[in-house]
Design a protein around this motif. Structure first.
Motif, PDB file in Angstrom:
ATOM      1  N   ILE A   1       0.629  -1.241   0.069  1.00  7.21           N
ATOM      2  CA  ILE A   1      -0.049   0.140   0.026  1.00  7.21           C
ATOM      3  C   ILE A   1       0.885   1.317   0.047  1.00  7.21           C
ATOM      4  O   ILE A   1       1.851   1.419   0.817  1.00  7.21           O
ATOM      5  CB  ILE A   1      -1.110  -0.009   1.118  1.00  7.21           C
ATOM      6  N   HIS A   2       0.530   2.116  -0.915  1.00  7.98           N
ATOM      7  CA  HIS A   2       1.319   3.501  -0.948  1.00  7.98           C
ATOM      8  C   HIS A   2       0.587   4.523  -0.852  1.00  7.98           C
ATOM      9  O   HIS A   2      -0.409   4.723  -1.712  1.00  7.98           O
ATOM     10  CB  HIS A   2       2.063   3.502  -2.418  1.00  7.98           C
ATOM     11  N   TYR A   3       0.724   5.137   0.040  1.00  8.01           N
ATOM     12  CA  TYR A   3      -0.056   6.362   0.377  1.00  8.01           C
ATOM     13  C   TYR A   3       0.381   7.682  -0.176  1.00  8.01           C
ATOM     14  O   TYR A   3       1.546   7.725  -0.522  1.00  8.01           O
ATOM     15  CB  TYR A   3      -0.398   6.434   1.953  1.00  8.01           C
ATOM     16  N   ARG A   4      -0.672   8.753  -0.024  1.00 12.54           N
ATOM     17  CA  ARG A   4      -0.329   9.988  -0.521  1.00 12.54           C
ATOM     18  C   ARG A   4       0.390   9.728  -2.105  1.00 12.54           C
ATOM     19  O   ARG A   4       1.247  10.259  -2.398  1.00 12.54           O
ATOM     20  CB  ARG A   4       0.783  10.593   0.246  1.00 12.54           C
ATOM     21  N   SER A   5      -0.275   8.709  -2.861  1.00  9.64           N
ATOM     22  CA  SER A   5      -0.054   8.594  -4.266  1.00  9.64           C
ATOM     23  C   SER A   5      -1.323   8.590  -4.931  1.00  9.64           C
ATOM     24  O   SER A   5      -2.213   7.691  -5.168  1.00  9.64           O
ATOM     25  CB  SER A   5       0.489   7.138  -4.256  1.00  9.64           C
ATOM     26  N   ARG A   6      -1.493   9.876  -5.621  1.00  7.89           N
ATOM     27  CA  ARG A   6      -2.861  10.022  -6.273  1.00  7.89           C
ATOM     28  C   ARG A   6      -2.519   9.604  -7.968  1.00  7.89           C
ATOM     29  O   ARG A   6      -1.625  10.159  -8.572  1.00  7.89           O
ATOM     30  CB  ARG A   6      -3.190  11.422  -6.159  1.00  7.89           C
ATOM     31  N   VAL A   7      -3.325   8.940  -8.488  1.00  5.33           N
ATOM     32  CA  VAL A   7      -3.286   8.348  -9.813  1.00  5.33           C
ATOM     33  C   VAL A   7      -3.715   9.646 -10.653  1.00  5.33           C
ATOM     34  O   VAL A   7      -5.058   9.967 -10.443  1.00  5.33           O
ATOM     35  CB  VAL A   7      -3.956   7.120 -10.025  1.00  5.33           C
ATOM     36  N   LEU A   8      -2.865  10.079 -11.395  1.00  8.18           N
ATOM     37  CA  LEU A   8      -3.233  11.216 -12.600  1.00  8.18           C
ATOM     38  C   LEU A   8      -3.605  10.709 -13.937  1.00  8.18           C
ATOM     39  O   LEU A   8      -4.781  11.489 -14.531  1.00  8.18           O
ATOM     40  CB  LEU A   8      -2.141  12.105 -12.780  1.00  8.18           C
ATOM     41  N   ALA A   9      -3.280   9.533 -14.421  1.00  7.89           N
ATOM     42  CA  ALA A   9      -3.731   8.906 -15.482  1.00  7.89           C
ATOM     43  C   ALA A   9      -3.228   7.353 -15.633  1.00  7.89           C
ATOM     44  O   ALA A   9      -2.441   7.088 -14.887  1.00  7.89           O
ATOM     45  CB  ALA A   9      -3.202   9.684 -16.628  1.00  7.89           C
ATOM     46  N   VAL A  10      -4.126   6.889 -16.509  1.00  2.00           N
ATOM     47  CA  VAL A  10      -3.709   5.440 -16.816  1.00  2.00           C
ATOM     48  C   VAL A  10      -3.730   5.170 -18.279  1.00  2.00           C
ATOM     49  O   VAL A  10      -4.662   5.692 -18.907  1.00  2.00           O
ATOM     50  CB  VAL A  10      -4.706   4.466 -15.969  1.00  2.00           C
ATOM     51  N   THR A  11      -2.702   4.521 -18.704  1.00  2.00           N
ATOM     52  CA  THR A  11      -2.776   4.326 -19.906  1.00  2.00           C
ATOM     53  C   THR A  11      -1.932   3.011 -20.339  1.00  2.00           C
ATOM     54  O   THR A  11      -1.643   2.299 -19.525  1.00  2.00           O
ATOM     55  CB  THR A  11      -2.159   5.561 -20.841  1.00  2.00           C
ATOM     56  N   ARG A  12      -1.442   2.649 -21.595  1.00  2.00           N
ATOM     57  CA  ARG A  12      -0.687   1.599 -21.778  1.00  2.00           C
ATOM     58  C   ARG A  12       0.608   2.094 -22.201  1.00  2.00           C
ATOM     59  O   ARG A  12       0.844   3.345 -22.756  1.00  2.00           O
ATOM     60  CB  ARG A  12      -1.406   0.926 -23.231  1.00  2.00           C
ATOM     61  N   GLU A  13       1.777   1.260 -22.178  1.00  2.00           N
ATOM     62  CA  GLU A  13       3.063   1.759 -22.193  1.00  2.00           C
ATOM     63  C   GLU A  13       3.261   1.851 -23.832  1.00  2.00           C
ATOM     64  O   GLU A  13       3.011   0.951 -24.564  1.00  2.00           O
ATOM     65  CB  GLU A  13       4.049   0.677 -21.852  1.00  2.00           C
ATOM     66  N   ARG A  14       3.726   3.168 -24.088  1.00  2.00           N
ATOM     67  CA  ARG A  14       3.938   3.600 -25.535  1.00  2.00           C
ATOM     68  C   ARG A  14       2.669   3.558 -26.525  1.00  2.00           C
ATOM     69  O   ARG A  14       2.663   2.924 -27.483  1.00  2.00           O
ATOM     70  CB  ARG A  14       5.151   2.891 -26.142  1.00  2.00           C
ATOM     71  N   ALA A  15       1.501   3.543 -25.747  1.00  2.00           N
ATOM     72  CA  ALA A  15       0.251   3.447 -26.860  1.00  2.00           C
ATOM     73  C   ALA A  15      -0.932   4.145 -26.196  1.00  2.00           C
ATOM     74  O   ALA A  15      -1.497   3.743 -24.975  1.00  2.00           O
ATOM     75  CB  ALA A  15      -0.239   1.758 -26.682  1.00  2.00           C
ATOM     76  N   ASP A  16      -1.389   5.247 -26.894  1.00  2.00           N
ATOM     77  CA  ASP A  16      -2.537   5.739 -26.706  1.00  2.00           C
ATOM     78  C   ASP A  16      -3.582   4.778 -26.922  1.00  2.00           C
ATOM     79  O   ASP A  16      -3.682   3.958 -27.472  1.00  2.00           O
ATOM     80  CB  ASP A  16      -2.516   7.190 -27.217  1.00  2.00           C
ATOM     81  N   ARG A  17      -4.928   5.546 -26.698  1.00  2.00           N
ATOM     82  CA  ARG A  17      -6.184   4.713 -26.982  1.00  2.00           C
ATOM     83  C   ARG A  17      -6.307   4.307 -28.563  1.00  2.00           C
ATOM     84  O   ARG A  17      -7.138   3.372 -28.837  1.00  2.00           O
ATOM     85  CB  ARG A  17      -7.319   5.402 -26.439  1.00  2.00           C
ATOM     86  N   THR A  18      -5.688   4.815 -29.308  1.00  2.00           N
ATOM     87  CA  THR A  18      -5.879   4.515 -30.868  1.00  2.00           C
ATOM     88  C   THR A  18      -4.944   3.438 -31.320  1.00  2.00           C
ATOM     89  O   THR A  18      -5.214   2.990 -32.229  1.00  2.00           O
ATOM     90  CB  THR A  18      -5.480   5.932 -31.625  1.00  2.00           C
ATOM     91  N   ARG A  19      -3.993   3.179 -30.535  1.00  2.00           N
ATOM     92  CA  ARG A  19      -2.989   2.140 -30.953  1.00  2.00           C
ATOM     93  C   ARG A  19      -3.499   0.673 -30.696  1.00  2.00           C
ATOM     94  O   ARG A  19      -3.845   0.284 -29.668  1.00  2.00           O
ATOM     95  CB  ARG A  19      -1.462   2.241 -30.337  1.00  2.00           C
ATOM     96  N   THR A  20      -4.135  -0.207 -31.676  1.00  2.00           N
ATOM     97  CA  THR A  20      -4.464  -1.390 -31.441  1.00  2.00           C
ATOM     98  C   THR A  20      -3.470  -2.622 -31.330  1.00  2.00           C
ATOM     99  O   THR A  20      -3.601  -3.520 -30.759  1.00  2.00           O
ATOM    100  CB  THR A  20      -5.538  -1.962 -32.595  1.00  2.00           C
TER     101      THR A  20
END
Length: 460
Positions: free
Chosen positions: A113-132
């Motif tokens: 558990i890591h406190y004071r750790s706010r997630v700003l964004a979630v993505t794939r490594e080197r892949a935005d949502r357009t890359r399949t």
């Protein structure tokens, strides 16, 4: 949406990332631990159950027997946990102190558990949502704000159990902040203020408007009426945008007894005149009156109108924060913003809340393989979420990640029946003053156990 090919070794060795160390996030960690997964839990607050602590004074509708995840209980029992009496109804503070904090401190979970750790964004490594290409075999990357700065974490799967407490619905009936809201910000309060405790001095002897038609609103109304009775001063007004507060109708068939009684208590205070109910009030503007009061304006059944009060409690429900997930391929319902397969089961426009049945990965899956919304956030803007539902969700997700598809789709949990929502709520649902305003983290709280009229606004 199931990837049958074995994961690449480098991906399989990565942890499962869990966003949020509330009841559902910690339950997910416990379920994954039992299946041999490494997990990391990223919590924006300083401690486990940080959101629950915001309504620590409120008593829950569910008893302890419905508030503890089975896998979490097994971890706690192994650590010598003194389990609370099953039939007791705890406060939010007791839920944290007697359950969440000890669970987070177990030898098995504490290191992850890591406190004071706010997630700003979630993505794939080197892949935005357009890359399949090879997307399902590419690690997730979570961008995280910590005390040391912004860093990134890689994960094989992600369970977003961050809840909705931090993103309440606006006061305006159109889903936006009313015009002029910045002028009265100091007199606005979020859901479930501690009226009889820490916030007592703020509300004593004041004219308070509670906006919203859910259980959070009803709990606050009861507390305000008690305070007015104790001090011999103060006015309590209840504004809803629907024609009647169906959600808190006081249904005797509700198996969560205290939730069923809540509505009858509030309606009795309306009948006695201790609470003034203003219905069909569509708020769109607020301003500071000449005498310093807050003037709340909007459309009513008689045209433009206003209420002048000292304090406003915004108990209009909550909504999911989805901006952080913009680069993921989600399949969300266009109305309640829940996973599309789950939405018909929970949309208050379609059915009674009592008809919602337990569900798992079949309803929670997205085109983004191995990403799941769980807990209150999975319900989007829909109401009446129970912790037992979330525990079954993460149990199912853990089985799916472990490769046991049959177990993941076998749902045997029995939930308490509830009659607090009905089929005729119409457009009152989901939003400011809506019939089914969402409650805090578990959507199941209970608070402690005067005549006014709208001012016409000709020409506004």
């Amino acid at each position: 949406m199931t990837c049958t090919a074995p994961l690449p070794a480098a991906l399989a060795e990565l942890p499962v990332a869990i966003i949020g160390a509330g009841p559902i996030g910690l339950a997910a960690a416990a379920q994954l631990h039992e299946r041999g997964f490494e997990a990391i839990v990223l919590e924006a607050g300083d401690s486990a159950g940080a959101a629950v602590q915001q309504w620590a004074h409120a008593r829950m509708f569910s008893s302890w027997e419905h508030l503890v995840d089975p896998a979490a209980a097994r971890l706690l029992d192994a650590a010598g946990w003194d389990a609370p009496a099953a039939a007791r109804l705890p406060t939010g503070r007791e839920l944290v102190d007697a359950y969440l904090a000890p669970l987070a401190a177990t030898t098995e979970l504490a290191p992850s558990i890591h406190y004071r750790s706010r997630v700003l964004a979630v993505t794939r490594e080197r892949a935005d949502r357009t890359r399949t290409a090879r997307r399902d075999r590419t690690p997730f990357v979570l961008r995280v704000q910590t005390d040391a700065g912004v860093e990134e974490r890689r994960a094989r799967a992600v369970i977003d159990a961050s809840g909705t407490w931090g993103t309440p619905n606006p006061l305006g009936s159109n889903g936006l902040d009313p015009i002029g809201i910045e002028t009265v910000a100091e007199n606005l309060h979020g859901a479930l203020p501690d009226v009889l405790g820490a916030d007592r001095a703020r509300f004593a002897g004041r004219r308070t408007l509670v906006v919203g038609a859910g259980h959070s609103a009803a709990s606050t109304l009861l507390a305000l009426a008690t305070l007015a009775r104790e001090t011999g001063a103060g006015e309590v007004t209840w504004a809803i945008r629907g024609s009647r507060p169906t959600r808190v109708s006081g249904d005797a068939d509700d198996e969560l007894r205290e939730r069923g009684l809540l509505g009858s208590r509030v309606h009795e205070l309306v009948r006695s005149g201790e609470i003034t109910l203003v219905d069909r009030f569509e708020i769109d503007r607020v301003e500071r009156a000449e005498d310093g009061a807050v003037r709340v304006m909007g459309a009513s059944r008689r045209g433009r109108a206003a209420l002048e009060v000292d304090e406003v409690v915004v108990a209009t429900g909550f909504r999911p924060e989805l901006g952080m997930l913009r680069e993921l391929r989600l399949d969300l319902d266009g109305i309640v913003e829940a996973p599309r397969a789950l939405a018909p089961l929970i949309d208050p426009n379609l059915h009674s809340c009592g008809t919602v049945y337990p569900h798992g990965v079949a309803e929670l899956a997205h085109p983004e393989h191995d990403f799941y919304l769980a807990g209150m956030k999975s319900y989007g803007r829909a109401p009446t979420f129970l912790l037992l539902t979330g525990y079954e969700q993460v149990r199912s997700i853990a089985d799916e990640l472990a490769g046991d598809a049959a177990a993941a789709r076998r749902v045997e949990l029995v939930l308490p029946e509830t009659g607090v929502c009905s089929t005729d709520i119409g457009s009152a649902a989901s939003g400011a003053g809506g019939c089914c305003a969402v409650e805090p983290a578990a959507a199941e709280t209970l608070g402690a156990s005067a005549g006014r009229t709208l001012l016409p606004l000709a020409g506004r």
